[in-house]
Design a protein around this motif. Structure first.
Motif, PDB file in Angstrom:
ATOM      1  N   VAL A  98     -46.338  -8.437 -11.071  1.00  0.00           N
ATOM      2  CA  VAL A  98     -47.053  -7.516 -10.473  1.00  0.00           C
ATOM      3  C   VAL A  98     -48.362  -8.117  -9.434  1.00  0.00           C
ATOM      4  O   VAL A  98     -48.889  -8.812  -9.663  1.00  0.00           O
ATOM      5  CB  VAL A  98     -47.561  -6.372 -11.070  1.00  0.00           C
ATOM      6  N   THR A  99     -47.997  -7.679  -8.043  1.00  0.00           N
ATOM      7  CA  THR A  99     -49.357  -8.441  -6.767  1.00  0.00           C
ATOM      8  C   THR A  99     -49.835  -7.167  -6.274  1.00  0.00           C
ATOM      9  O   THR A  99     -49.601  -5.947  -6.295  1.00  0.00           O
ATOM     10  CB  THR A  99     -48.881  -9.456  -5.673  1.00  0.00           C
ATOM     11  N   THR A 100     -51.318  -7.091  -6.230  1.00  0.00           N
ATOM     12  CA  THR A 100     -51.967  -6.328  -5.729  1.00  0.00           C
ATOM     13  C   THR A 100     -53.100  -7.435  -5.537  1.00  0.00           C
ATOM     14  O   THR A 100     -53.537  -7.646  -6.252  1.00  0.00           O
ATOM     15  CB  THR A 100     -52.312  -4.692  -6.870  1.00  0.00           C
ATOM     16  N   THR A 101     -54.341  -6.221  -4.834  1.00  0.00           N
ATOM     17  CA  THR A 101     -55.766  -7.147  -4.547  1.00  0.00           C
ATOM     18  C   THR A 101     -56.834  -7.282  -5.605  1.00  0.00           C
ATOM     19  O   THR A 101     -56.623  -6.493  -6.501  1.00  0.00           O
ATOM     20  CB  THR A 101     -56.060  -6.120  -3.671  1.00  0.00           C
ATOM     21  N   VAL A 102     -57.398  -8.065  -5.356  1.00  0.00           N
ATOM     22  CA  VAL A 102     -58.352  -8.667  -6.351  1.00  0.00           C
ATOM     23  C   VAL A 102     -59.496  -7.329  -6.747  1.00  0.00           C
ATOM     24  O   VAL A 102     -59.768  -7.094  -8.308  1.00  0.00           O
ATOM     25  CB  VAL A 102     -59.406  -9.631  -6.039  1.00  0.00           C
ATOM     26  N   ALA A 132     -54.602 -12.041  -0.141  1.00  0.00           N
ATOM     27  CA  ALA A 132     -53.477 -11.916   1.036  1.00  0.00           C
ATOM     28  C   ALA A 132     -52.333 -11.738   0.225  1.00  0.00           C
ATOM     29  O   ALA A 132     -52.426 -11.741  -1.349  1.00  0.00           O
ATOM     30  CB  ALA A 132     -53.037 -13.850   1.385  1.00  0.00           C
ATOM     31  N   GLU A 133     -51.949 -10.706   1.350  1.00  0.00           N
ATOM     32  CA  GLU A 133     -50.513 -10.124   0.832  1.00  0.00           C
ATOM     33  C   GLU A 133     -49.510 -11.356   0.005  1.00  0.00           C
ATOM     34  O   GLU A 133     -48.710 -11.534   0.795  1.00  0.00           O
ATOM     35  CB  GLU A 133     -49.886  -9.391   1.579  1.00  0.00           C
ATOM     36  N   LEU A 134     -49.196 -11.506  -1.390  1.00  0.00           N
ATOM     37  CA  LEU A 134     -48.105 -12.454  -1.821  1.00  0.00           C
ATOM     38  C   LEU A 134     -46.854 -11.208  -0.934  1.00  0.00           C
ATOM     39  O   LEU A 134     -45.855 -10.538  -1.007  1.00  0.00           O
ATOM     40  CB  LEU A 134     -48.130 -12.468  -2.658  1.00  0.00           C
ATOM     41  N   ASP A 135     -45.727 -12.380  -0.872  1.00  0.00           N
ATOM     42  CA  ASP A 135     -44.009 -11.937   0.261  1.00  0.00           C
ATOM     43  C   ASP A 135     -43.023 -11.582  -1.030  1.00  0.00           C
ATOM     44  O   ASP A 135     -42.962 -11.961  -1.709  1.00  0.00           O
ATOM     45  CB  ASP A 135     -43.801 -13.059   1.052  1.00  0.00           C
ATOM     46  N   ALA A 141     -43.378 -12.783  -6.108  1.00  0.00           N
ATOM     47  CA  ALA A 141     -43.769 -11.514  -6.861  1.00  0.00           C
ATOM     48  C   ALA A 141     -42.826 -10.703  -6.733  1.00  0.00           C
ATOM     49  O   ALA A 141     -42.260 -10.096  -5.433  1.00  0.00           O
ATOM     50  CB  ALA A 141     -45.213 -10.510  -6.828  1.00  0.00           C
ATOM     51  N   ASP A 142     -42.494  -9.347  -7.655  1.00  0.00           N
ATOM     52  CA  ASP A 142     -41.042  -8.359  -8.097  1.00  0.00           C
ATOM     53  C   ASP A 142     -41.603  -7.522  -7.632  1.00  0.00           C
ATOM     54  O   ASP A 142     -41.399  -6.893  -6.721  1.00  0.00           O
ATOM     55  CB  ASP A 142     -41.342  -8.590  -9.149  1.00  0.00           C
ATOM     56  N   VAL A 143     -43.607  -6.729  -8.160  1.00  0.00           N
ATOM     57  CA  VAL A 143     -43.212  -5.702  -7.702  1.00  0.00           C
ATOM     58  C   VAL A 143     -44.887  -5.625  -7.132  1.00  0.00           C
ATOM     59  O   VAL A 143     -45.606  -6.675  -7.498  1.00  0.00           O
ATOM     60  CB  VAL A 143     -43.741  -4.003  -7.894  1.00  0.00           C
ATOM     61  N   ALA A 144     -45.019  -4.841  -5.823  1.00  0.00           N
ATOM     62  CA  ALA A 144     -47.011  -5.185  -5.653  1.00  0.00           C
ATOM     63  C   ALA A 144     -47.345  -3.765  -5.647  1.00  0.00           C
ATOM     64  O   ALA A 144     -46.859  -2.928  -5.637  1.00  0.00           O
ATOM     65  CB  ALA A 144     -46.719  -5.090  -4.062  1.00  0.00           C
ATOM     66  N   ILE A 145     -48.768  -3.454  -5.887  1.00  0.00           N
ATOM     67  CA  ILE A 145     -49.255  -2.273  -5.411  1.00  0.00           C
ATOM     68  C   ILE A 145     -50.114  -3.081  -4.187  1.00  0.00           C
ATOM     69  O   ILE A 145     -51.239  -3.383  -4.051  1.00  0.00           O
ATOM     70  CB  ILE A 145     -49.923  -1.933  -6.797  1.00  0.00           C
ATOM     71  N   ARG A 146     -49.457  -1.831  -3.063  1.00  0.00           N
ATOM     72  CA  ARG A 146     -50.187  -2.187  -1.740  1.00  0.00           C
ATOM     73  C   ARG A 146     -50.778  -0.913  -1.075  1.00  0.00           C
ATOM     74  O   ARG A 146     -51.592   0.374  -1.389  1.00  0.00           O
ATOM     75  CB  ARG A 146     -49.808  -2.293  -0.475  1.00  0.00           C
ATOM     76  N   LEU A 147     -52.410  -1.334  -1.122  1.00  0.00           N
ATOM     77  CA  LEU A 147     -53.788  -0.575  -0.807  1.00  0.00           C
ATOM     78  C   LEU A 147     -53.162   0.387   1.082  1.00  0.00           C
ATOM     79  O   LEU A 147     -54.001   0.652   1.633  1.00  0.00           O
ATOM     80  CB  LEU A 147     -55.012  -0.998  -0.335  1.00  0.00           C
TER      81      LEU A 147
END
Length: 299
Positions: A98-102, A132-135, A141-147
């Motif tokens: 999972v990726t998201t901002t710090v 920096a947004e992972l692609d 990454a598999d999934v992201a929480i984007r702001l």
């Protein structure tokens, strides 16, 4: 050029990722010379140099970079196929990256994650915090929480909530300096804002510099910090007044809201994942978990 040997490719992938024969040998449970031999053999098969060997480690050549990207995708596909095969009908199993901002990840998300890992012990959860947004299309990454609303239209998205900003000061700051009663009062106060360049996903995060000021003369700040969490900590220490998103202040009783009647910026937060993972149980249970937490939180 002969057929690419998957085994050698896998060894190359691990070596490229870890940047040294020593580390990759440990990871693969092989001797260093065996790893080195396999890579030399792969270079011979291809008739191309994949690494420049430095005293400090391995550096990929341009061709090496290309092969690494391909091998990385193949390893990822293989891993997700394996995970799909082991994911039985009712137990979501396998890795979930999972990726998201710090700022969001180190506060709102990590505070709630304990319950998720307790509910799904067979999911290997990894959270990658990165401003920096992972692609996701490149499988970073598999999934992201984007702001913000995702830019890639093919991605599946689910709105979680709206993030509201509020203006805060600590009790110690207010005791010493009083509270601003109007926007004009801010000129006489110490202000904390986000360091340049401020990330686009935080929208108008430096609103306090501009509100009630002519365009060519923003308000002077006492401190700039290029992390929301750092701004919050500075505000808590009584350094000044800051405009902060509500996900970072939810358990900060020492911060008091000021200027509560001003209209402030807000932005939407989304859970995002690629169509390839539409039927993944891991992604499904994580999405449902987030949606439920978001609903509880958005009071």
């Amino acid at each position: 050029m002969g057929m690419l040997d998957w085994d050698k490719l896998r060894i190359f992938h691990v070596a490229a990722e870890s940047g040294s024969f020593t580390h990759s040998a440990e990871k693969l449970g092989m001797s260093q010379s065996a790893v080195s031999r396999q890579i030399s053999a792969l270079e011979e098969d291809l008739g191309l140099k994949l690494f420049i060997r430095h005293a400090r480690g391995l550096v990929l050549t341009e061709v090496g970079e290309q092969l690494f990207r391909t091998a990385h995708r193949m390893a990822w596909e293989l891993q997700s196929v394996q995970a799909q095969m082991t994911e039985s009908q009712d137990v979501p199993t396998g890795p979930l990256l999972v990726t998201t901002t710090v700022g969001f990840g180190s506060t709102w998300l990590t505070k709630r994650i304990h319950e998720f890992v307790t509910l799904y012990p067979t999911i290997q959860l990894e959270i990658k915090l990165n401003d920096a947004e992972l692609d996701l299309a490149m499988r970073e990454a598999d999934v992201a929480i984007r702001l913000h609303r995702p830019n890639q239209s093919e991605m599946i998205q689910r709105k979680l909530f709206t993030v509201h900003f509020h203006i805060y000061a600590s009790e110690s700051y207010l005791a010493e300096n009083g509270a601003p009663k109007s926007i004009e009062d801010l000129d006489a106060h110490k202000i904390i804002t986000f360091g340049e360049p401020s990330p686009s996903y935080l929208g108008d995060v430096n609103f306090l510099e501009r509100i009630g000021r002519p365009d060519n003369s923003p308000r002077r700040t006492t401190l700039k910090v290029n992390a929301i969490y750092g701004m919050m900590q500075a505000c808590r220490q009584g350094i000044g007044i800051a405009m902060l998103p509500d996900y970072i202040t939810e358990e900060e009783p020492s911060l008091k809201r000021v200027l509560t009647d001003i209209d402030l910026p807000e932005f939407e937060t989304y859970f995002v994942y690629p169509p390839a993972l539409k039927s993944s149980k891991r992604v499904g249970v994580f999405r449902d978990f987030l949606v439920e937490k978001a609903r509880d939180w958005q009071y």
